[in-house]
Design an enzyme around this catalytic site. Structure first.
Site, PDB file in Angstrom:
ATOM      1  N   ASP A 356       0.863  -1.188   0.000  1.00 20.35           N
ATOM      2  CA  ASP A 356       0.000   0.000   0.000  1.00 20.35           C
ATOM      3  C   ASP A 356       0.893   1.229   0.000  1.00 20.35           C
ATOM      4  O   ASP A 356       2.046   1.148  -0.402  1.00 20.35           O
ATOM      5  CB  ASP A 356      -0.970  -0.031   1.183  1.00 20.35           C
ATOM      6  CG  ASP A 356      -2.290   0.679   0.888  1.00 20.35           C
ATOM      7  OD1 ASP A 356      -2.243   1.860   0.503  1.00 20.35           O
ATOM      8  OD2 ASP A 356      -3.358   0.068   1.031  1.00 20.35           O
ATOM      9  N   HIS A 378       1.855   1.578  -3.155  1.00 22.70           N
ATOM     10  CA  HIS A 378       1.024   2.552  -3.862  1.00 22.70           C
ATOM     11  C   HIS A 378       1.682   3.912  -3.990  1.00 22.70           C
ATOM     12  O   HIS A 378       1.013   4.887  -4.333  1.00 22.70           O
ATOM     13  CB  HIS A 378      -0.332   2.689  -3.166  1.00 22.70           C
ATOM     14  CG  HIS A 378      -1.191   1.468  -3.265  1.00 22.70           C
ATOM     15  ND1 HIS A 378      -2.442   1.384  -2.697  1.00 22.70           N
ATOM     16  CD2 HIS A 378      -0.978   0.265  -3.863  1.00 22.70           C
ATOM     17  CE1 HIS A 378      -2.968   0.195  -2.938  1.00 22.70           C
ATOM     18  NE2 HIS A 378      -2.088  -0.504  -3.647  1.00 22.70           N
TER      19      HIS A 378
END
EC number: 3.2.1.15
Length: 514
Positions: A356, A378
């Site tokens: 993430d 991410h």
């Protein structure tokens, strides 16, 4: 003698590398058995520049499942490469140049990838080793190391000699049993947590540390299973603190006991924040090695003049599916550093391997994020903004960093239908490689369950600079900007070049995508 230990055999612990003697880790094994052959391509094979595993021998491809991330991580664990031929390696652990340290050694350390703190092996201060009982004595002076946290943008240093932190001159207590932590916090100014196991539902509570205290993690810190989303395994508060680790330590979050592919979005209950830094002032967190956290790793809130440096976060064990994740990566919502309501914060010289956001800033002012290496997640994110108690971000610089094999590169996300303010944001000298979704993305239709496609304008985004953001995509869009009506203003792009994607879409600025 106090010394700086920089030996290649310590890398597996520093990076949470796989054990080459374990038959289950075929990738690590072949690097160990055929180290000379591996070194020949590791000298030029880095995830920052490679998007396809060309030039890698077939045996290595087979053992590592032809995955760039596995190949690159194994190269990192192999040890230093020839500096004459190597491309820049991931960011390494270094002390902020402006932070003085105490040293008694005249030996010169050899540069390596993972310089680390080594605590004093001898000291004039009292040393108390205990399990559940300690002897009290007066605390020493506050640590000049911790007190010197600065708000100046640091200079990026990828590999340099490192001076060990040697304590603050006060009483040193070594804790080997969880039950002794509270007594040490009350009585000691230097606390070493050595091979501590925290039982289920037991927080390592460091909220009442003495001003100027130092906490040093040693050996392996482990945790029992606690299926509770409100449970925080480690909580730290205080002023003029130094939080660090020895050369061979690792903090293991026991993520495998919780990972189900859903993170905090559902599934089983799991600790939502692994390490909470709250109400921490004029302090330094340096040279920590953390692996296998359940969901979010660092939750940093309501801090001022905090420096984090030389931290390795490795959640790559969660990349593979497990029996509960329905074919998806087992780890989810595994943010590296979540920052909110903090002022004058520096995060630098650190490595994050996760699934993430590498860094996510949801509120705060005057924040510098420099010399980061982010893999598998991410990207470098502002947001999501909106719907929280504090929805203002002002004065953030992301600089001199690499984002590789990740979903996004540089991202600003605001929640649809909410209000807030994002201003004075800079992304500069950011290298991207193997980005699968968006190279640069600004979206104002964000929702955790998925974007709506309809941007709202309740959050203003002003004065955003993208300078020397370059790299390649493995798919997706090079650029995607979706602003609400009139809510974006004064975006500038200079030296921006991202290639490999398609179908770019930008509704702001009027001139279109870079």
């Amino acid at each position: 003698m106090k010394r700086c230990a920089l030996l290649t055999p310590l890398l597996p612990l520093a990076l949470a590398c796989n054990n080459p003697n374990d038959p289950a880790h075929s990738c690590a094994s072949i690097y160990s058995v055929s180290s000379d052959e591996a070194a020949s391509f590791c000298a030029t094979f880095t995830a920052s520049v490679v998007s396809e595993p060309t030039g890698v021998p077939d045996a290595f491809l087979s053992a590592c499942d032809s995955k760039i991330k596995h190949l690159s991580s194994a190269c990192s664990c192999l040890g230093p490469v020839d500096s004459a031929t190597a491309t820049p390696v991931p960011a390494t652990s270094t002390v902020p140049a402006s932070v003085p340290v105490i040293t008694t050694s005249t030996a010169t350390a050899t540069p390596s990838r993972i310089p680390v703190f080594v605590p004093s092996s001898s000291s004039s201060s009292a040393v108390v080793t205990f399990k559940t009982q300690i002897k009290s004595s007066s605390p020493g002076p506050s640590s000049s190391f911790a007190a010197a946290a600065t708000t100046e943008a640091p200079t990026s240093t990828r590999a340099s000699p490192y001076t060990p932190y040697t304590g603050n001159g006060g009483t040193t207590c070594t804790v080997t049993d969880y039950a002794g932590i509270s007594s040490a916090v009350a009585s000691c100014s230097n606390i070493m947590l050595s091979d501590v196991y925290a039982p289920p539902s037991s927080t390592i509570d460091l909220q009442d540390l003495q001003t100027g205290a130092a906490v040093i993690f040693a050996g392996k810190t482990t945790f029992g299973d606690t299926s509770d989303s409100d449970f925080d395994p480690i909580v730290i508060s205080g002023t003029n603190l130094t939080i660090t680790g020895t050369e061979d330590h690792v903090i293991d979050g026991n993520g495998q006991a919780y990972w189900d592919g859903q993170g905090s979005n559902g599934g089983s209950d799991k600790p939502d924040h692994f390490i909470v830094l709250k109400h921490v002032y004029n302090s330094v967190v340096a040279n920590l090695n953390i692996q296998n956290w359940p969901v979010h790793c660092f939750d940093i809130e309501n801090t001022e003049s905090l420096t984090l440096t030389g931290i390795t976060l490795d959640n790559s064990a969660g990349d593979e599916p497990n029996d509960s994740s329905d074919g998806d990566p087992a780890a989810h919502n595994s943010d590296g550093f979540d920052i909110k309501s903090s002022t004058d914060l520096i995060l630098k010289d650190s490595n994050v391997y996760n699934q993430d956001d590498c860094v996510a800033i949801t509120s705060g002012t005057n924040i510098t994020v420099d010399n980061m290496y982010c893999s598998g997640g991410h990207g470098l994110s502002i947001g999501s903004i909106g719907g929280k108690s504090d929805n203002t971000v002002d004065g953030v610089v992301f600089s001199n960093s690499q984002v590789v094999n990740s979903q996004n590169g540089c991202r600003i996300k605001t929640n649809e239908g909410e209000t807030g303010e994002v201003s004075n944001i800079k992304y500069e000298n950011i290298s991207l490689s193997g980005i699968s979704k968006y190279g640069i993305v600004v979206q104002q239709d964000y929702l955790n369950g998925g974007p709506t496609g309809e941007p709202s304008n309740g959050v203003s985004i002003t004065n955003v600079e993208f300078t020397d953001v370059t790299g390649t995509m493995s798919g997706g869009k090079d650029y995607y900007i979706l602003c609400g009506d009139g809510s974006c203003e004064n975006f500038t792009f200079s030296g921006v070049s991202i290639t490999g994607g398609s179908d770019d879409s930008c509704n702001y600025p009027d001139s279109g995508c870079p």
